[in-house]
Design a protein around this motif. Sequence first.
Motif, PDB file in Angstrom:
ATOM      1  N   UNK A  47      44.261 -51.760  39.125  1.00 44.34           N
ATOM      2  CA  UNK A  47      44.496 -52.631  37.827  1.00 44.34           C
ATOM      3  C   UNK A  47      43.910 -52.058  36.705  1.00 44.34           C
ATOM      4  N   UNK A  48      42.784 -51.413  36.748  1.00 45.32           N
ATOM      5  CA  UNK A  48      42.208 -51.015  35.644  1.00 45.32           C
ATOM      6  C   UNK A  48      43.058 -49.884  34.967  1.00 45.32           C
ATOM      7  N   UNK A  49      43.731 -48.989  35.774  1.00 49.77           N
ATOM      8  CA  UNK A  49      44.465 -48.117  35.284  1.00 49.77           C
ATOM      9  C   UNK A  49      45.667 -48.865  34.542  1.00 49.77           C
ATOM     10  N   UNK A  50      46.361 -49.628  35.051  1.00 50.35           N
ATOM     11  CA  UNK A  50      47.438 -50.269  34.622  1.00 50.35           C
ATOM     12  C   UNK A  50      47.107 -51.032  33.287  1.00 50.35           C
ATOM     13  N   UNK A  51      45.980 -51.886  33.455  1.00 53.04           N
ATOM     14  CA  UNK A  51      45.676 -52.422  32.189  1.00 53.04           C
ATOM     15  C   UNK A  51      45.187 -51.622  30.883  1.00 53.04           C
ATOM     16  N   UNK A  52      44.473 -50.478  31.221  1.00 51.56           N
ATOM     17  CA  UNK A  52      44.331 -49.744  30.273  1.00 51.56           C
ATOM     18  C   UNK A  52      45.383 -48.620  29.770  1.00 51.56           C
ATOM     19  N   UNK A  53      46.058 -48.086  30.581  1.00 58.87           N
ATOM     20  CA  UNK A  53      46.981 -47.171  30.268  1.00 58.87           C
ATOM     21  C   UNK A  53      48.305 -47.716  30.030  1.00 58.87           C
ATOM     22  N   UNK A  54      48.771 -48.855  30.551  1.00 62.40           N
ATOM     23  CA  UNK A  54      49.863 -49.483  30.348  1.00 62.40           C
ATOM     24  C   UNK A  54      50.011 -50.495  29.350  1.00 62.40           C
ATOM     25  N   UNK A  55      48.853 -51.386  29.082  1.00 68.12           N
ATOM     26  CA  UNK A  55      48.848 -52.694  28.385  1.00 68.12           C
ATOM     27  C   UNK A  55      47.935 -52.324  27.230  1.00 68.12           C
ATOM     28  N   UNK A  56      46.966 -51.213  27.316  1.00 67.86           N
ATOM     29  CA  UNK A  56      46.294 -50.879  25.999  1.00 67.86           C
ATOM     30  C   UNK A  56      45.120 -51.741  26.049  1.00 67.86           C
ATOM     31  N   UNK A  57      44.580 -52.284  27.325  1.00 66.50           N
ATOM     32  CA  UNK A  57      43.470 -53.105  27.291  1.00 66.50           C
ATOM     33  C   UNK A  57      42.028 -52.082  27.008  1.00 66.50           C
ATOM     34  N   UNK A  58      40.943 -52.436  26.798  1.00 65.60           N
ATOM     35  CA  UNK A  58      39.864 -51.517  26.632  1.00 65.60           C
ATOM     36  C   UNK A  58      38.908 -51.375  28.053  1.00 65.60           C
ATOM     37  N   UNK A  59      39.543 -52.228  29.047  1.00 67.25           N
ATOM     38  CA  UNK A  59      39.126 -52.387  30.499  1.00 67.25           C
ATOM     39  C   UNK A  59      40.049 -53.119  31.324  1.00 67.25           C
ATOM     40  N   UNK A  60      39.788 -53.032  32.809  1.00 65.28           N
ATOM     41  CA  UNK A  60      40.482 -53.924  33.474  1.00 65.28           C
ATOM     42  C   UNK A  60      40.048 -55.518  32.905  1.00 65.28           C
ATOM     43  N   UNK A  61      41.113 -56.335  32.993  1.00 63.57           N
ATOM     44  CA  UNK A  61      41.083 -57.617  32.439  1.00 63.57           C
ATOM     45  C   UNK A  61      40.178 -58.757  33.115  1.00 63.57           C
ATOM     46  N   UNK A  62      40.062 -58.184  34.484  1.00 66.19           N
ATOM     47  CA  UNK A  62      39.347 -59.401  35.445  1.00 66.19           C
ATOM     48  C   UNK A  62      38.024 -58.984  35.459  1.00 66.19           C
ATOM     49  N   UNK A  63      37.110 -59.857  35.840  1.00 71.72           N
ATOM     50  CA  UNK A  63      35.441 -59.453  36.257  1.00 71.72           C
ATOM     51  C   UNK A  63      35.709 -59.261  37.787  1.00 71.72           C
ATOM     52  N   UNK A  64      36.366 -59.771  38.474  1.00 71.67           N
ATOM     53  CA  UNK A  64      36.351 -59.372  39.789  1.00 71.67           C
ATOM     54  C   UNK A  64      37.789 -59.359  40.537  1.00 71.67           C
ATOM     55  N   UNK A  65      37.859 -58.575  41.517  1.00 70.77           N
ATOM     56  CA  UNK A  65      39.143 -58.482  42.276  1.00 70.77           C
ATOM     57  C   UNK A  65      38.859 -58.480  43.655  1.00 70.77           C
ATOM     58  N   UNK A  66      39.529 -59.341  44.530  1.00 66.47           N
ATOM     59  CA  UNK A  66      39.255 -59.728  46.024  1.00 66.47           C
ATOM     60  C   UNK A  66      40.371 -59.063  46.665  1.00 66.47           C
ATOM     61  N   UNK A  67      40.048 -58.115  47.454  1.00 67.00           N
ATOM     62  CA  UNK A  67      41.162 -57.242  47.925  1.00 67.00           C
ATOM     63  C   UNK A  67      42.008 -57.896  49.401  1.00 67.00           C
ATOM     64  N   UNK A  68      42.753 -57.403  49.804  1.00 65.96           N
ATOM     65  CA  UNK A  68      43.689 -58.079  50.751  1.00 65.96           C
ATOM     66  C   UNK A  68      43.828 -57.098  52.097  1.00 65.96           C
ATOM     67  N   UNK A  69      43.227 -56.025  51.992  1.00 70.96           N
ATOM     68  CA  UNK A  69      43.439 -54.769  52.987  1.00 70.96           C
ATOM     69  C   UNK A  69      44.492 -53.820  52.395  1.00 70.96           C
TER      70      UNK A  69
END
Length: 159
Positions: free
Chosen positions: A40-62
């Motif tokens: 998500x960090x890669x997508x947010x920064x490299x595709x959307x131009x954000x300075x970092x991932x937009x979320x403070x936490x990510x909860x994985x599903x396996x």
Amino acid sequence: MVTATKSSNAIANIARREPEDIKYIVIHHSATRNGNVSSFRDYHMNKLGFADVGYHFVICNGQGGQDGEIQPGRNILFAGAHAPGRNNDSVGICLVGDFTKTAPTTAQKLALYGLLKDLMRHYCITPERILAHREVNQTECPGGLDVAAIRARMTKPSA
């Protein structure tokens, strides 16, 4: 208490905030079958131009991280980029999955409840300030996730 870490790029461009500025929690789904904070960090920064991932936490599903694993994203003392209008005063939590098609895993729900309790205690957030992304912006996010039921669960005293 789980804390989000800062990424190495472009932190100077993100608005800093004080702990007392944090008054809400906004819950999202990734609308993807798999993922993790790194993807998500890669997508947010490299595709959307954000300075970092937009979320403070990510909860994985396996599917990209251990089921129920809470991965720290953007530093919690920096405004998020997940819910325009609430970015400056909320914590963004994203559960990996498309909840228009599936439900979160049991491990994700348990991790979410624990994280919510920690955040609520640490930042004095009441259950009514736990919001679905769709309650903030015009979106279907987080799909079929019943955030009203999550609020109700957070209202009950711990067993």
